[in-house]
Enzyme design. Structure first.
Site, PDB file in Angstrom:
ATOM      1  N   CYS A  88     101.216 170.248 115.589  1.00  0.00           N
ATOM      2  CA  CYS A  88     100.590 171.131 114.587  1.00  0.00           C
ATOM      3  C   CYS A  88     100.574 172.587 115.029  1.00  0.00           C
ATOM      4  O   CYS A  88     100.321 173.481 114.220  1.00  0.00           O
ATOM      5  CB  CYS A  88      99.169 170.675 114.320  1.00  0.00           C
ATOM      6  SG  CYS A  88      99.063 168.959 113.840  1.00  0.00           S
ATOM      7  N   HIS A 228      94.797 175.954 111.141  1.00  0.00           N
ATOM      8  CA  HIS A 228      95.531 174.713 110.863  1.00  0.00           C
ATOM      9  C   HIS A 228      94.625 173.808 110.028  1.00  0.00           C
ATOM     10  O   HIS A 228      93.436 173.665 110.313  1.00  0.00           O
ATOM     11  CB  HIS A 228      95.895 174.027 112.183  1.00  0.00           C
ATOM     12  CG  HIS A 228      96.414 172.638 111.998  1.00  0.00           C
ATOM     13  ND1 HIS A 228      97.398 172.338 111.080  1.00  0.00           N
ATOM     14  CD2 HIS A 228      96.067 171.456 112.588  1.00  0.00           C
ATOM     15  CE1 HIS A 228      97.643 171.038 111.122  1.00  0.00           C
ATOM     16  NE2 HIS A 228      96.844 170.486 112.021  1.00  0.00           N
ATOM     17  N   ASN A 258      96.972 167.265 105.976  1.00  0.00           N
ATOM     18  CA  ASN A 258      97.449 167.821 107.242  1.00  0.00           C
ATOM     19  C   ASN A 258      98.977 167.799 107.231  1.00  0.00           C
ATOM     20  O   ASN A 258      99.591 166.734 107.222  1.00  0.00           O
ATOM     21  CB  ASN A 258      96.899 166.974 108.400  1.00  0.00           C
ATOM     22  CG  ASN A 258      97.296 167.509 109.767  1.00  0.00           C
ATOM     23  OD1 ASN A 258      98.217 168.310 109.886  1.00  0.00           O
ATOM     24  ND2 ASN A 258      96.598 167.040 110.784  1.00  0.00           N
TER      25      ASN A 258
HETATM   26  N1  ACO Z   1      88.767 154.945 105.304  1.00  0.00           N
HETATM   27  C1  ACO Z   1      87.625 154.295 105.600  1.00  0.00           C
HETATM   28  N2  ACO Z   1      87.156 154.196 106.871  1.00  0.00           N
HETATM   29  C2  ACO Z   1      87.879 154.753 107.851  1.00  0.00           C
HETATM   30  C3  ACO Z   1      89.099 155.433 107.602  1.00  0.00           C
HETATM   31  C4  ACO Z   1      89.540 155.493 106.256  1.00  0.00           C
HETATM   32  N3  ACO Z   1      90.667 156.118 105.907  1.00  0.00           N
HETATM   33  N4  ACO Z   1      89.580 155.881 108.774  1.00  0.00           N
HETATM   34  C5  ACO Z   1      88.713 155.513 109.737  1.00  0.00           C
HETATM   35  N5  ACO Z   1      87.686 154.818 109.178  1.00  0.00           N
HETATM   36  C6  ACO Z   1      86.536 154.224 109.838  1.00  0.00           C
HETATM   37  C7  ACO Z   1      86.804 153.896 111.293  1.00  0.00           C
HETATM   38  O1  ACO Z   1      87.456 152.665 111.415  1.00  0.00           O
HETATM   39  C8  ACO Z   1      85.398 153.884 111.852  1.00  0.00           C
HETATM   40  O2  ACO Z   1      84.813 152.636 111.564  1.00  0.00           O
HETATM   41  P1  ACO Z   1      83.902 151.884 112.660  1.00  0.00           P
HETATM   42  O3  ACO Z   1      82.745 152.821 112.911  1.00  0.00           O
HETATM   43  O4  ACO Z   1      83.549 150.617 111.984  1.00  0.00           O
HETATM   44  O5  ACO Z   1      84.789 151.734 113.853  1.00  0.00           O
HETATM   45  C9  ACO Z   1      84.663 154.947 111.023  1.00  0.00           C
HETATM   46  O6  ACO Z   1      85.471 155.163 109.861  1.00  0.00           O
HETATM   47  C10 ACO Z   1      84.463 156.268 111.752  1.00  0.00           C
HETATM   48  O7  ACO Z   1      85.701 156.613 112.388  1.00  0.00           O
HETATM   49  P2  ACO Z   1      85.880 157.977 113.142  1.00  0.00           P
HETATM   50  O8  ACO Z   1      87.243 158.046 113.732  1.00  0.00           O
HETATM   51  O9  ACO Z   1      84.697 158.204 114.044  1.00  0.00           O
HETATM   52  O10 ACO Z   1      85.764 158.992 111.901  1.00  0.00           O
HETATM   53  P3  ACO Z   1      85.690 160.543 111.950  1.00  0.00           P
HETATM   54  O11 ACO Z   1      84.454 160.980 111.279  1.00  0.00           O
HETATM   55  O12 ACO Z   1      85.963 161.072 113.339  1.00  0.00           O
HETATM   56  O13 ACO Z   1      86.915 160.968 111.003  1.00  0.00           O
HETATM   57  C11 ACO Z   1      89.159 161.759 111.293  1.00  0.00           C
HETATM   58  C12 ACO Z   1      88.236 160.555 111.335  1.00  0.00           C
HETATM   59  C13 ACO Z   1      89.199 162.265 109.862  1.00  0.00           C
HETATM   60  C14 ACO Z   1      90.563 161.307 111.700  1.00  0.00           C
HETATM   61  C15 ACO Z   1      88.647 162.871 112.224  1.00  0.00           C
HETATM   62  O14 ACO Z   1      88.299 162.326 113.464  1.00  0.00           O
HETATM   63  C16 ACO Z   1      89.638 163.980 112.440  1.00  0.00           C
HETATM   64  O15 ACO Z   1      89.963 164.754 111.543  1.00  0.00           O
HETATM   65  N6  ACO Z   1      90.109 164.160 113.710  1.00  0.00           N
HETATM   66  C17 ACO Z   1      90.970 165.262 114.094  1.00  0.00           C
HETATM   67  C18 ACO Z   1      92.375 165.114 113.606  1.00  0.00           C
HETATM   68  C19 ACO Z   1      93.212 166.270 114.120  1.00  0.00           C
HETATM   69  O16 ACO Z   1      92.763 167.399 114.182  1.00  0.00           O
HETATM   70  N7  ACO Z   1      94.420 166.004 114.551  1.00  0.00           N
HETATM   71  C20 ACO Z   1      95.186 167.049 115.180  1.00  0.00           C
HETATM   72  C21 ACO Z   1      96.303 167.472 114.402  1.00  0.00           C
HETATM   73  S1  ACO Z   1      97.385 166.176 113.868  1.00  0.00           S
HETATM   74  C22 ACO Z   1      98.907 166.366 114.697  1.00  0.00           C
HETATM   75  O17 ACO Z   1      99.017 166.996 115.708  1.00  0.00           O
HETATM   76  C23 ACO Z   1     100.124 165.696 114.092  1.00  0.00           C
END
Ligand code: ACO
Length: 301
Positions: A88, A228, A258
């Site tokens: 990214c 980003h 994203n």
């Molecule tokens: N729908 C429903 N539930 C979901 C989904 C979904 N799509 N995805 C995850 N969950 C669940 C998980 O399984 C978890 O359930 P559990 O508690 O029973 O285990 C719960 O939701 C919470 O999961 P988290 O991972 O803690 O959720 P979070 O609030 O952190 O959100 C997210 C997830 C959106 C991915 C977030 O962590 C995020 O944006 N992270 C950063 C991503 C990023 O910046 N990436 C870098 C760039 S990408 C690149 O370089 C290509």
């Protein structure tokens, strides 16, 4: 396809829509389109481009570089082109590579493009990632001219110790594709979202502060922050840490999700075409991605 809901996706990420390229459209096809529009806007001919830097994690081929494919498709006869693998952060890293080369006079005109066919690299059975990513490309022409405008400061940093927080295990030379190998999605993006989230907020704020300090610019002087677009909560947390008014932070994650290296040039272009950027404005761009690698660029419009 997976157990999720619009409510979960919207509240956790801010994403409402994503765009998936038509079948047969490649990363280079999207890049060609974006570069063509950037050249038109800059009033720059294809012959004038001497350097082409492509940020992508979804190259057309393992060999050659997507830059060379783009060069052939567009006809950039006087350019040297190469790809950089910075996920990214690809567009920002492209700017940081190009800026000193333009400043030194080695090249007069360059193109930096972020292009991603993430739909080809997403596991649509993994709800942790498949709701996040979209396809896009965005490009900028960078040229050396007298005056106040330009890239004032750039900052880049990586930490490979955290590389398995966001990676694809299979498909490279260490774990090549083989008929008797079970992939289970390990050849697509795998991410530990919550760990990446914490590092992203911390390091994007630090990267932003690094270029502001280097340039002696106070956050209150920023006309626009173009981050980003990974998650609306990361963007909000960044704005808070920088004490920047949310109205000065450009957000379009709701429309595209994203798009990795394409997200910043896409947002920058939208802001520019909407007339939101004026000559002399300070514009801060900041990104974070798989590597882990992060960086920032401060530009005087
Ligand atoms: N729908 C429903 N539930 C979901 C989904 C979904 N799509 N995805 C995850 N969950 C669940 C998980 O399984 C978890 O359930 P559990 O508690 O029973 O285990 C719960 O939701 C919470 O999961 P988290 O991972 O803690 O959720 P979070 O609030 O952190 O959100 C997210 C997830 C959106 C991915 C977030 O962590 C995020 O944006 N992270 C950063 C991503 C990023 O910046 N990436 C870098 C760039 S990408 C690149 O370089 C290509």
């Amino acid at each position: 396809m997976v157990d999720t809901s619009d409510e979960w996706i919207t509240s956790r990420t801010g994403i409402k829509e994503r765009h998936i390229a038509d079948k047969g459209v490649s990363c280079s096809d999207m890049a060609v389109e974006a570069i063509g529009r950037a050249l038109d806007m800059a009033g720059c001919s294809r012959e004038e481009i001497e350097l082409l830097v492509v940020g992508t994690v979804t190259p057309d081929y393992r060999l050659p570089s997507t830059a060379c494919v783009i060069q052939e498709k567009m006809g950039l006869p006087n350019a040297v082109g190469y790809d950089i693998a910075s996920a990214c952060t690809g567009f920002i890293n492209g700017l940081s590579i190009v800026a000193p080369q333009i400043e030194s006079g080695r090249y007069k005109k360059a193109v930096v493009v972020g292009a991603e066919l993430l739909s080809s690299f997403t596991n649509y059975q993994d709800r942790n990632t498949c709701v996040l990513f979209g396809d896009a490309a965005g490009a900028a022409v960078v040229s050396g001219e007298e005056g106040e405008s330009g890239i004032i400061s750039t900052f880049m940093k990586s930490d490979g110790r955290m590389r398995e927080l966001l990676w694809a295990e299979v498909g490279g030379a260490v774990n090549p594709y083989s008929p008797d190998f079970t992939y289970n999605g390990r050849d697509k993006i795998m991410m530990n979202g919550s760990d990446v989230f914490k590092v992203a907020v911390r390091e994007m704020a630090r990267a932003a502060q690094a270029v502001l300090e280097d340039a002696g610019v106070d956050p209150s002087q920023l006309a626009m922050v173009v981050p980003h677009q990974a998650n609306i909560r990361i963007i909000d947390a960044l704005a808070k840490r920088l004490s920047v008014d949310p109205e000065r932070v450009y957000i379009n994650i709701d429309k595209y999700g994203n798009t990795s290296a394409a997200s910043i040039p896409l947002a920058l272009d939208e802001a520019n075409r909407a007339g939101m950027l004026k000559s002399g404005d300070y514009v801060l761009m900041v990104a974070f991605g798989g590597g882990l690698i992060w960086g920032s660029a401060l530009v005087r419009w």
